[in-house]
Design a protein around this motif. Structure first.
Motif, short mmCIF file in Angstrom:
data_model
loop_
_atom_site.label_atom_id
_atom_site.label_comp_id
_atom_site.label_asym_id
_atom_site.label_seq_id
_atom_site.Cartn_x
_atom_site.Cartn_y
_atom_site.Cartn_z
N CYS A 71 12.38 -45.05 -56.27
CA CYS A 71 13.58 -45.70 -56.83
C CYS A 71 13.78 -45.26 -58.28
O CYS A 71 12.85 -45.29 -59.08
CB CYS A 71 13.45 -47.22 -56.77
N GLY A 108 15.41 -46.81 -60.44
CA GLY A 108 15.47 -47.97 -61.33
C GLY A 108 14.11 -48.44 -61.77
O GLY A 108 13.86 -48.61 -62.97
N CYS A 109 13.21 -48.68 -60.82
CA CYS A 109 11.91 -49.25 -61.16
C CYS A 109 10.76 -48.26 -60.98
O CYS A 109 9.71 -48.42 -61.60
CB CYS A 109 11.65 -50.50 -60.32
N ARG A 147 9.23 -48.99 -56.11
CA ARG A 147 9.59 -49.29 -54.72
C ARG A 147 10.30 -48.06 -54.18
O ARG A 147 10.86 -47.27 -54.96
CB ARG A 147 10.59 -50.46 -54.66
N CYS A 184 16.26 -48.74 -55.08
CA CYS A 184 15.80 -49.75 -54.13
C CYS A 184 16.81 -50.90 -54.13
O CYS A 184 17.63 -51.01 -55.04
CB CYS A 184 14.40 -50.24 -54.51
N CYS A 199 16.81 -53.22 -57.38
CA CYS A 199 17.44 -52.64 -58.57
C CYS A 199 18.95 -52.52 -58.38
O CYS A 199 19.73 -52.78 -59.30
CB CYS A 199 16.83 -51.28 -58.90
ZN LIG Z 1 13.90 -50.20 -57.94
#
Ligand SMILES: [Zn+2]
Length: 454
Positions: free
Chosen positions: A99, A101-102, A105, A139, A142
């Protein structure tokens, strides 16, 4: 645990922080399914142009919120459906994943485009994305968070400011200002959208937000903060992004400026930086807050603002010595020994000028336009002192070489800073005497024998 503080992606971090503010929780690790359900139920009905939330087309173009093809449908229900769809897929934070974003995940092949994540591209231009995918992998958690990004954005004219910091509480203070405004809109049931403090210029707005953040500061938690401001529009035909950075030394100095005892001095310095303002006609801050400001400009470019501490026309200073000294040490990284040495030389020059009973050397120093001219004025002052029978020299060779004009390898380009620092001292020491002698009113018209003794 679904989220944690500062995962690294500016859009996700800003969104998660704004979500915490809205929900009134301190730690993003507390956010669970129930909180997210509450968030969707409370915020989705607000975030639509029908309620008055403007400019959503510049954040999520072509989304269910703005696309005309959904005009006759219930946009709130569509947004809620989208959010619930993400909610069902939310997984706890793991240790790694793809992902964007993070990074903790997997995106599970969810590929998002600009209608969901600002500035990611339309999806049609495949070479925008890794391995020619139609969008970027986020994910569900996010992706859901970013739908609530507008809670933490500051609106300027047609664009938005988003902040990303290396300190969580800084992120909180920025979001707090934005969310407090939205909650007031909510309680009045008058929705205008993202927090808009009335700035058209991003740089002026970001200094305003820095001030707001400092007003929330508790226990020095903004010390050594360095922050990046994203000034963007995701408008489909003309997406834009400008980045601004406030270095930690500048932010530390601003924290000092906004202490109660320095606020009015700092306001004078900032006011001197506005261009094209007729101060006689100013009735409120709105009359000048959107004008170009050289002090802000130079602070962001890491150039000296020392000159703005001087009021050359009035031959006076705009701020006290303490604030200037903090600026020189914190932002210009000037050693205290150097500042004190220049102060001492300034004291001697003031004495020489007073004894001469004329303001001629001061004028010459004010008008010097090069290192050579400035050095020449100092030479005249040395001669004046000898003529006056002063036993001590104006400065020693070491003071000259190490403190007054240290060779920084840039051809003495900083001579102006040393000269302005001398002028600051002279104005501080001589202002009353200059008034008494009626030398201030003439300051503007002086145009005489500058280099005659060359
Ligand atoms: Zn994420």
């Amino acid at each position: 645990m679904i989220f944690t503080a500062l995962m690294g992606n500016p859009f996700v971090d800003a969104a998660v922080c704004a979500i915490c503010e809205w929900l009134g929780i301190d730690d993003p690790e507390e956010i669970d399914q129930q909180y997210l359900q509450q968030l969707v139920a409370e915020v989705a009905p607000l975030m639509q142009s029908e309620t008055g939330w403007k400019n959503l087309h510049s954040i999520y173009p072509n989304s269910v919120l703005v696309n005309p093809s959904f005009k006759n449908q219930n946009r709130v229900a569509l947004l809620e459906d989208l959010c619930h769809d993400y909610l069902r897929q939310v997984e706890p934070l793991g240790s790694m994943g793809d992902c964007l974003g993070c990074g903790r995940r997997d995106s599970k092949k969810v590929r998002l485009k600009r209608q969901n994540i600002p500035l990611t591209g339309s999806g049609a231009l495949l070479n925008f994305f890794p391995t020619f995918q139609e969008g970027v992998g986020y994910c569900a958690a996010c992706a859901l968070a970013v739908q609530f990004l507008p809670l933490g954005l500051v609106a300027t004219s047609g664009r938005f400011l988003m902040m990303h910091a290396n300190i969580w509480s800084a992120q909180r203070y920025w979001s707090r200002r934005c969310v407090e405004d939205l909650q007031q809109q909510y309680s009045r049931q008058e929705i205008n959208g993202c927090y808009n403090p009335g700035y058209f210029k991003a740089k002026n707005a970001l200094f305003f937000m820095a001030k707001e953040m400092i007003s929330y500061e508790e226990e020095n938690d903004l010390e050594n903060l360095s922050l990046t401001i994203y000034d963007f529009s995701n408008y489909a035909q003309d997406p834009k992004l400008d980045l601004y950075q406030i270095p930690s030394k500048v932010f530390n100095f601003l924290r000092y400026c906004y202490q109660r005892q320095f606020q009015s001095d700092w306001l004078q310095v900032v006011r001197a930086g506005y261009l094209k303002v007729d101060w006689n006609k100013v009735e409120s801050e709105d009359d000048y807050k959107n004008k170009f400001n050289l002090v802000f400009e130079k602070l962001l470019k890491q150039q000296s603002i020392l000159g703005f501490f001087l009021n050359r026309r009035a031959r006076n200073v705009r701020a006290g010595w303490q604030l200037l000294s903090c600026y020189l040490q914190e932002v210009r990284q000037m050693e205290l020994t150097r500042i004190e040495a220049i102060q001492k030389i300034g004291d001697s020059i003031a004495e020489t000028i007073r004894q001469s009973d004329r303001d001629r050397r001061l004028k010459q120093l004010e008008r010097s336009k090069s290192y050579a001219e400035c050095r020449n004025v100092l030479r005249f002052l040395i001669q004046d002192r000898i003529a006056q029978g002063q036993p001590e020299p104006l400065f020693t060779l070491t003071e000259y070489m190490e403190y007054l004009f240290p060779n920084t390898g840039e051809e003495f380009t900083n001579w102006r800073e040393s000269r302005d620092l001398l002028l600051f001292h002279l104005y501080e020491q001589l202002h009353d005497w200059l008034i008494e002698k009626d030398y201030v009113s003439e300051a503007d018209e002086m145009e005489e024998d500058f280099m005659e003794e060359e």
